[in-house]
Design an enzyme around this catalytic site. Sequence first.
Site, PDB file in Angstrom:
ATOM      1  N   ARG A 218     -16.547  30.196 -26.159  1.00 43.22           N
ATOM      2  CA  ARG A 218     -16.770  28.870 -26.758  1.00 43.22           C
ATOM      3  C   ARG A 218     -15.823  28.659 -27.937  1.00 43.22           C
ATOM      4  O   ARG A 218     -15.307  27.560 -28.140  1.00 43.22           O
ATOM      5  CB  ARG A 218     -18.224  28.740 -27.223  1.00 43.22           C
ATOM      6  CG  ARG A 218     -19.191  28.205 -26.191  1.00 43.22           C
ATOM      7  CD  ARG A 218     -19.220  29.042 -24.913  1.00 43.22           C
ATOM      8  NE  ARG A 218     -20.241  28.577 -23.983  1.00 43.22           N
ATOM      9  CZ  ARG A 218     -21.465  29.098 -23.896  1.00 43.22           C
ATOM     10  NH1 ARG A 218     -21.811  30.119 -24.679  1.00 43.22           N
ATOM     11  NH2 ARG A 218     -22.331  28.636 -23.026  1.00 43.22           N
TER      12      ARG A 218
ATOM     13  N   TRP B  37     -23.821  33.516 -29.932  1.00 46.90           N
ATOM     14  CA  TRP B  37     -23.218  32.402 -29.196  1.00 46.90           C
ATOM     15  C   TRP B  37     -22.556  31.476 -30.214  1.00 46.90           C
ATOM     16  O   TRP B  37     -23.106  31.226 -31.293  1.00 46.90           O
ATOM     17  CB  TRP B  37     -24.295  31.666 -28.391  1.00 46.90           C
ATOM     18  CG  TRP B  37     -25.025  32.569 -27.443  1.00 46.90           C
ATOM     19  CD1 TRP B  37     -26.296  33.056 -27.570  1.00 46.90           C
ATOM     20  CD2 TRP B  37     -24.509  33.120 -26.215  1.00 46.90           C
ATOM     21  NE1 TRP B  37     -26.603  33.869 -26.504  1.00 46.90           N
ATOM     22  CE2 TRP B  37     -25.534  33.924 -25.659  1.00 46.90           C
ATOM     23  CE3 TRP B  37     -23.300  33.001 -25.535  1.00 46.90           C
ATOM     24  CZ2 TRP B  37     -25.373  34.623 -24.450  1.00 46.90           C
ATOM     25  CZ3 TRP B  37     -23.145  33.681 -24.336  1.00 46.90           C
ATOM     26  CH2 TRP B  37     -24.172  34.479 -23.805  1.00 46.90           C
ATOM     27  N   THR B  38     -21.384  30.971 -29.867  1.00 43.45           N
ATOM     28  CA  THR B  38     -20.576  30.346 -30.931  1.00 43.45           C
ATOM     29  C   THR B  38     -20.306  28.855 -30.746  1.00 43.45           C
ATOM     30  O   THR B  38     -19.391  28.325 -31.368  1.00 43.45           O
ATOM     31  CB  THR B  38     -19.226  31.089 -31.044  1.00 43.45           C
ATOM     32  OG1 THR B  38     -18.595  31.091 -29.755  1.00 43.45           O
ATOM     33  CG2 THR B  38     -19.419  32.503 -31.532  1.00 43.45           C
ATOM     34  N   GLU B  39     -21.109  28.188 -29.918  1.00 45.12           N
ATOM     35  CA  GLU B  39     -20.873  26.750 -29.765  1.00 45.12           C
ATOM     36  C   GLU B  39     -20.683  26.067 -31.121  1.00 45.12           C
ATOM     37  O   GLU B  39     -19.800  25.215 -31.290  1.00 45.12           O
ATOM     38  CB  GLU B  39     -22.064  26.084 -29.057  1.00 45.12           C
ATOM     39  CG  GLU B  39     -22.141  26.325 -27.570  1.00 45.12           C
ATOM     40  CD  GLU B  39     -23.030  27.520 -27.217  1.00 45.12           C
ATOM     41  OE1 GLU B  39     -23.140  28.457 -28.044  1.00 45.12           O
ATOM     42  OE2 GLU B  39     -23.589  27.510 -26.101  1.00 45.12           O
TER      43      GLU B  39
ATOM     44  N   TYR C 107     -31.144  36.101 -31.008  1.00 43.88           N
ATOM     45  CA  TYR C 107     -30.068  35.118 -30.841  1.00 43.88           C
ATOM     46  C   TYR C 107     -29.621  34.643 -32.227  1.00 43.88           C
ATOM     47  O   TYR C 107     -30.270  33.814 -32.856  1.00 43.88           O
ATOM     48  CB  TYR C 107     -30.534  33.959 -29.951  1.00 43.88           C
ATOM     49  CG  TYR C 107     -30.256  34.206 -28.479  1.00 43.88           C
ATOM     50  CD1 TYR C 107     -30.374  35.490 -27.940  1.00 43.88           C
ATOM     51  CD2 TYR C 107     -29.856  33.177 -27.624  1.00 43.88           C
ATOM     52  CE1 TYR C 107     -30.109  35.734 -26.602  1.00 43.88           C
ATOM     53  CE2 TYR C 107     -29.588  33.411 -26.285  1.00 43.88           C
ATOM     54  CZ  TYR C 107     -29.718  34.687 -25.781  1.00 43.88           C
ATOM     55  OH  TYR C 107     -29.446  34.929 -24.449  1.00 43.88           O
TER      56      TYR C 107
ATOM     57  N   ASP D 207     -26.016  34.338 -15.460  1.00 44.14           N
ATOM     58  CA  ASP D 207     -27.036  33.490 -16.086  1.00 44.14           C
ATOM     59  C   ASP D 207     -26.840  32.011 -15.752  1.00 44.14           C
ATOM     60  O   ASP D 207     -25.725  31.550 -15.562  1.00 44.14           O
ATOM     61  CB  ASP D 207     -27.021  33.663 -17.615  1.00 44.14           C
ATOM     62  CG  ASP D 207     -25.655  33.371 -18.222  1.00 44.14           C
ATOM     63  OD1 ASP D 207     -24.628  33.733 -17.604  1.00 44.14           O
ATOM     64  OD2 ASP D 207     -25.598  32.763 -19.314  1.00 44.14           O
ATOM     65  N   GLU D 208     -27.965  31.338 -15.682  1.00 38.92           N
ATOM     66  CA  GLU D 208     -28.022  29.871 -15.673  1.00 38.92           C
ATOM     67  C   GLU D 208     -27.134  29.221 -14.612  1.00 38.92           C
ATOM     68  O   GLU D 208     -26.646  28.112 -14.801  1.00 38.92           O
ATOM     69  CB  GLU D 208     -27.636  29.336 -17.072  1.00 38.92           C
ATOM     70  CG  GLU D 208     -28.598  29.775 -18.147  1.00 38.92           C
ATOM     71  CD  GLU D 208     -28.193  29.342 -19.547  1.00 38.92           C
ATOM     72  OE1 GLU D 208     -29.096  28.983 -20.323  1.00 38.92           O
ATOM     73  OE2 GLU D 208     -26.988  29.365 -19.892  1.00 38.92           O
TER      74      GLU D 208
ATOM     75  N   ASP E  59     -27.365  32.775 -33.175  1.00 37.04           N
ATOM     76  CA  ASP E  59     -26.959  31.369 -33.381  1.00 37.04           C
ATOM     77  C   ASP E  59     -28.170  30.503 -33.737  1.00 37.04           C
ATOM     78  O   ASP E  59     -27.997  29.382 -34.220  1.00 37.04           O
ATOM     79  CB  ASP E  59     -26.259  30.805 -32.128  1.00 37.04           C
ATOM     80  CG  ASP E  59     -27.108  30.891 -30.867  1.00 37.04           C
ATOM     81  OD1 ASP E  59     -27.843  31.896 -30.704  1.00 37.04           O
ATOM     82  OD2 ASP E  59     -27.048  29.953 -30.044  1.00 37.04           O
TER      83      ASP E  59
HETATM   84  C1  ACM Z   1     -27.771  33.210 -22.091  1.00 32.94           C
HETATM   85  O1  ACM Z   1     -28.213  32.967 -23.199  1.00 32.94           O
HETATM   86  N1  ACM Z   1     -27.376  32.224 -21.286  1.00 32.94           N
HETATM   87  C2  ACM Z   1     -27.641  34.562 -21.605  1.00 32.94           C
END
Ligand code: ACM
Length: 414
Positions: free
Chosen positions: A6, A318-320, A268, A174-175, A270
């Site tokens: 990201r 996570w770096t969004e 998490y 994932d997802e 973030d």
């Molecule tokens: C994730 O947070 N999509 C692994």
Amino acid sequence: MLDVARRFRPLPELHRFVDLVAAHGLNMLQLHLTDDQGWRFEVRRHPLLTEVGGRRSESQLGHGPDARGDGVPHAGWYTKDELRGLVRYASERGIRIVPEVDVPGHARAILAAYPEHGVGGAGAVRERVTEPWTRFGISDEVLNAEDATVAFVCDVLDEVCDVFESDVIGIGGDEAQKTRWREDPRTQELMAERGLADEPALQAWFLGRVAAHLARRGRRVIGWDEMLEGGGAPAPDAVVASWRGPVGAELGARLGHDVVLCPDLWTYLDYRQSDDPREPIPVGTVLSLEDVASFEPLSSASSAALRQHVIGVQANVWTEHLDTRERLDYAVFPRLGAFAEVAWNGGPLDWDDFAFRLPGYLAWLEEQGVDFRPLDGPRPEQQRPGVPGMPRDRAARIAELERLTADLDAPAAP
Ligand code: ACM
């Protein structure tokens, strides 16, 4: 785990990050090298992955319905030599770098470069995906299920194996949304040919092929807990990174898999650090320093199987919304200090003891030039006034996790 997909972070910053992680006594750093928003790993056989997949015209600013584009181009990737150097640098400091290439979802950067690997034909994909995603969230785009696409992913992983010594390679999982596969006649035809009953089974097939390829190279895979959907993990020795509550961890362990615990509610980094409206771009549930310290990886509710199979805990960055080194520091520290103690000593921590030692730790962070979050909240320059976030309520998130993992409660045998 650090997400450099990201937000690309220049190599010297990764060295600094390795130094900080090492100083916390942590011994693994997973690099999330690819996602919808960018591809950061040089692949000689498929150079458009970085040339096209490594740049986007702008990024989403903030989160939720009021977020807009920032108008700022973003680009960057690491050469194989740079990453070899990073692996060596980390190894000298006791850290193994685990690379992650996310498939079959989170793959828009691949599709921007090589649309023939998307669903519906290259022409249609090219119209839908003109560049890596400039928005954040979960995309409907996934890789198609052609043999040529699996071979392409295997090519990429061959080059990953050339650079990274890690015995474990991340393949994501994932997802991955199933809508495109469900609505595409060609995908349905392929599923019928292969005797696959449904789309989760197709995902399991895809990841299984990739895992088998890595096994031939002497590596095993780590993937997010969705990889248990559709009939079990892609390989008998696959490692499950359990992020959506305890269900994936328990199931993975019961099926004999090693498990890494990274439940979002505790790990998490973030996620917002308080309810204070001054928190920069608040997303996720509140995860305060005290909350991280209260993380209990194994509790009286954990099964004997999980106790046997858990091989570690992992914090995910996570770096969004972490678009500078300073904002990354703000999110990671001092929470990583509490996380590291949980990782080694188990949790929950004795808060009074931790709090007594905290001033010394913060002084050390200060000496290292880390732009950590002060205990009483963000300094003015750490705030993002006017940039919308999307805070989540804890009870609502727990209910959502139960819904998302309902399929994992009654799996078929692998
Ligand atoms: C994730 O947070 N999509 C692994």
